[in-house]
Design a protein around this motif. Structure first.
Motif, PDB file in Angstrom:
ATOM      1  N   ARG A 105     -14.974 -29.821  12.183  1.00 51.00           N
ATOM      2  CA  ARG A 105     -13.841 -28.900  12.435  1.00 51.00           C
ATOM      3  C   ARG A 105     -14.368 -27.565  12.972  1.00 51.00           C
ATOM      4  N   ASN A 158     -16.012 -21.020  -0.221  1.00 50.54           N
ATOM      5  CA  ASN A 158     -15.386 -22.344  -0.208  1.00 50.54           C
ATOM      6  C   ASN A 158     -15.397 -23.047   1.152  1.00 50.54           C
ATOM      7  N   TYR A 159     -15.517 -22.261   2.231  1.00 51.31           N
ATOM      8  CA  TYR A 159     -15.706 -22.850   3.564  1.00 51.31           C
ATOM      9  C   TYR A 159     -16.857 -22.083   4.228  1.00 51.31           C
ATOM     10  N   GLU A 213      -8.969 -12.148   4.593  1.00 52.42           N
ATOM     11  CA  GLU A 213      -8.270 -13.262   3.963  1.00 52.42           C
ATOM     12  C   GLU A 213      -8.654 -13.206   2.502  1.00 52.42           C
ATOM     13  N   ARG A 246      -9.204 -23.593  -2.915  1.00 60.74           N
ATOM     14  CA  ARG A 246      -8.773 -23.150  -1.577  1.00 60.74           C
ATOM     15  C   ARG A 246      -7.734 -22.064  -1.787  1.00 60.74           C
ATOM     16  N   CYS A 247      -7.818 -21.014  -0.976  1.00 58.62           N
ATOM     17  CA  CYS A 247      -6.819 -19.955  -1.187  1.00 58.62           C
ATOM     18  C   CYS A 247      -5.440 -20.460  -0.796  1.00 58.62           C
ATOM     19  N   THR A 248      -5.381 -21.517   0.019  1.00 61.23           N
ATOM     20  CA  THR A 248      -4.087 -22.090   0.390  1.00 61.23           C
ATOM     21  C   THR A 248      -3.645 -23.223  -0.541  1.00 61.23           C
ATOM     22  N   ALA A 399      -1.469 -24.885   4.134  1.00 58.81           N
ATOM     23  CA  ALA A 399      -2.774 -25.162   4.749  1.00 58.81           C
ATOM     24  C   ALA A 399      -2.973 -24.166   5.872  1.00 58.81           C
ATOM     25  N   ARG A 400      -4.233 -23.924   6.183  1.00 56.54           N
ATOM     26  CA  ARG A 400      -4.559 -22.940   7.214  1.00 56.54           C
ATOM     27  C   ARG A 400      -4.460 -23.535   8.611  1.00 56.54           C
TER      28      ARG A 400
HETATM   29  O1  G3P Z   1      -9.526 -20.826   1.052  1.00 59.85           O
HETATM   30  C1  G3P Z   1      -9.777 -20.881   2.395  1.00 59.85           C
HETATM   31  C2  G3P Z   1      -8.537 -21.094   3.194  1.00 59.85           C
HETATM   32  O2  G3P Z   1      -8.725 -20.555   4.454  1.00 59.85           O
HETATM   33  C3  G3P Z   1      -8.038 -22.496   3.148  1.00 59.85           C
HETATM   34  O3  G3P Z   1      -8.197 -23.228   4.281  1.00 59.85           O
HETATM   35  O4  G3P Z   1      -8.018 -25.248   5.660  1.00 59.85           O
HETATM   36  O5  G3P Z   1      -8.083 -25.451   3.178  1.00 59.85           O
HETATM   37  O6  G3P Z   1      -6.071 -24.531   4.266  1.00 59.85           O
HETATM   38  P1  G3P Z   1      -7.556 -24.709   4.349  1.00 59.85           P
END
Ligand code: G3P
Length: 438
Positions: A105, A158-159, A213, A246-248, A399-400
């Motif tokens: 990704r 986390n990423y 973020e 994940r923050c999302t 989701a991001r």
């Molecule tokens: O916590 C990081 C945030 O950017 C989540 O990304 O792709 O898991 O929605 P994703």
């Protein structure tokens, strides 16, 4: 303890004079997996100085060439996906398959950034003066986007790859130099994800433009007419993938009482099937990033227990590994109703109206994302408008991605908007030249 990894600056790998290193502890074994050097203040200052010098030359490198180099970097990243993914498995216990996905990704993100950058930055604007009252057509304004200068990027744990390149790519294509402070698990978890350090930095930053973020307490509002199988599948994926780190992630379910029992039952059936264990085995639930994180999550769980939440599963923890847990009948006086566990624990709050759900969502300090499940699109749009979050997903978990979509947090969840296009724009400023005719 083995090798101590060096730092990279000004085109070379360097050894720090500090003689100090930082241990990177494997969340699964809880043993030191790697060591990285701790740089001195003087070394950091030198890195910043070198970046300032390099930026001048980089900004003069033609845009097409910067794009070409980014495409090359994307290809290298993808080619080396296996060893990079292995680091993610060992450093942050990301399930092996997800770790590879993150690297791929990221390569795609860098390529897309190169293409988008060529389009955005290759265009400028011409304005003429006689459109404004009182002016003749004797002024021509040429404006274009120029780099900010040196960008400092601090991605979270986390990423580590994806949230690094989502800053590196846009910064570089726009002609900036970039200094990267990679995440160290412990310091980042207790800073940025909760938002406090982000807020402290923003207070100190003065005139420096910021993009941040931070944390989230993403609410999932479920109405009576929702597709309950879709809801259950999204709650499990949304709240428990990468063990909720994940923050999302879905961090609170706000569900109409009349459908709550059915959804809780469906979610529990799915949770029972999740594989819990080490990331190397592609488990769904893996150890959380640090022991202190596991302790924090446990604190929230115990608080909910004391205050009478219904435990749908028995609470189970071994080291940093916490089994997935759904807490039903959570009430607003419980910490978990508001705080972000960043772990595989999900509170369910039963509501009697959509307004109640909106009210809980908006009472949070965070405002990252939220989601609504209903078959009534008109209602969904009205609720989305009322939710104070950067994004609202209708009939899917927060989701991001895809990575070119705008991504932003309101309130304590962030500053500015990410997403490839927005990030490129945020890494630039506008410069005008006005031609004055006699
Ligand atoms: O916590 C990081 C945030 O950017 C989540 O990304 O792709 O898991 O929605 P994703």
């Amino acid at each position: 303890d083995g090798e101590v990894y060096r730092y990279y600056a000004d085109g070379e790998w360097r050894s720090s004079a500090s003689g100090k290193s930082v241990a990177i502890v494997n969340p699964t074994t809880r043993q030191t997996q790697y060591r990285v050097q701790a740089c001195t203040q003087e070394e950091v200052n030198k890195v910043m100085e070198a970046a300032k010098v390099a930026q001048k030359a980089w900004a003069r490198t033609p845009l097409w060439k910067r794009a070409e180099l980014l495409h090359k970097a994307a290809a290298i990243l993808k080619e080396h996906k296996a060893p990079i993914a292995e680091c993610l498995v060992k450093e942050i216990a990301k399930p092996a398959k997800d770790a590879v996905t993150e690297v791929v990704r990221s390569g795609d993100l860098v390529s897309y950034t190169a293409e988008e950058g060529v389009r955005i930055l290759g265009e400028g604007k011409l304005l003429v003066s006689d459109s404004f009252p009182g002016n003749e057509r004797n002024k021509y304004c040429l404006s274009s986007k120029i780099p900010l200068g040196v960008v400092l990027a601090i991605p979270p744990f986390n990423y580590p790859v994806n949230l690094a390149v989502s800053k590196i790519g846009p910064a570089l294509i726009a002609g900036n130099a970039l200094v990267l402070k990679p995440p160290t698990q412990v310091s980042l978890l207790h800073s940025f994800t909760g938002g406090d350090t982000g807020i402290a930095i923003s207070k100190k930053a003065g005139m420096v433009p910021l993009q941040m973020e931070l944390g989230g307490k993403d609410a999932c509002i479920v109405l009576e007419d929702a597709d309950l199988d879709l809801v259950a599948a999204n709650i499990v994926k949304g709240a428990f993938s990468y063990s909720g780190q994940r923050c999302t992630a879905v961090k609170v379910v706000l569900i109409m009482e009349s459908v709550a029992d059915a959804v809780v039952q469906k979610v529990n059936a799915k949770l029972a099937k999740l594989k819990v264990g080490p990331p190397e085995d592609n488990s769904d639930i893996t150890p959380v990033v640090t022991e202190s994180s596991a302790n924090f999550i446990e604190g929230l769980v115990m608080d909910a227990k004391e205050k009478g939440a219904t435990f749908c599963q028995e609470y189970r923890r071994e080291g940093n590994l916490i089994w997935p847990l759904l807490l039903d009948h959570v009430r607003p006086d419980m910490r978990i109703a508001w705080e972000e566990p960043f772990g595989p624990v999900l509170p369910v709050i039963r509501i009697n109206s959509a307004e109640e759900g909106i009210h809980h969502c908006n009472a949070s300090n965070f405002g990252l994302q939220g989601c609504i499940f209903t078959r009534d699109i008109n209602k969904a749009i009205l609720i989305s408008d009322a939710m104070e979050t950067g994004t609202v997903q209708i009939n899917s978990a927060p989701a991001r991605g895809p990575d070119h979509f705008p991504f932003q947090g309101l309130k304590d969840s962030g500053i500015g908007s990410q997403g490839i296009t927005n990030s490129i724009n945020m890494m630039t400023k506008v410069k005008s030249t006005v031609i004055n005719l006699p």
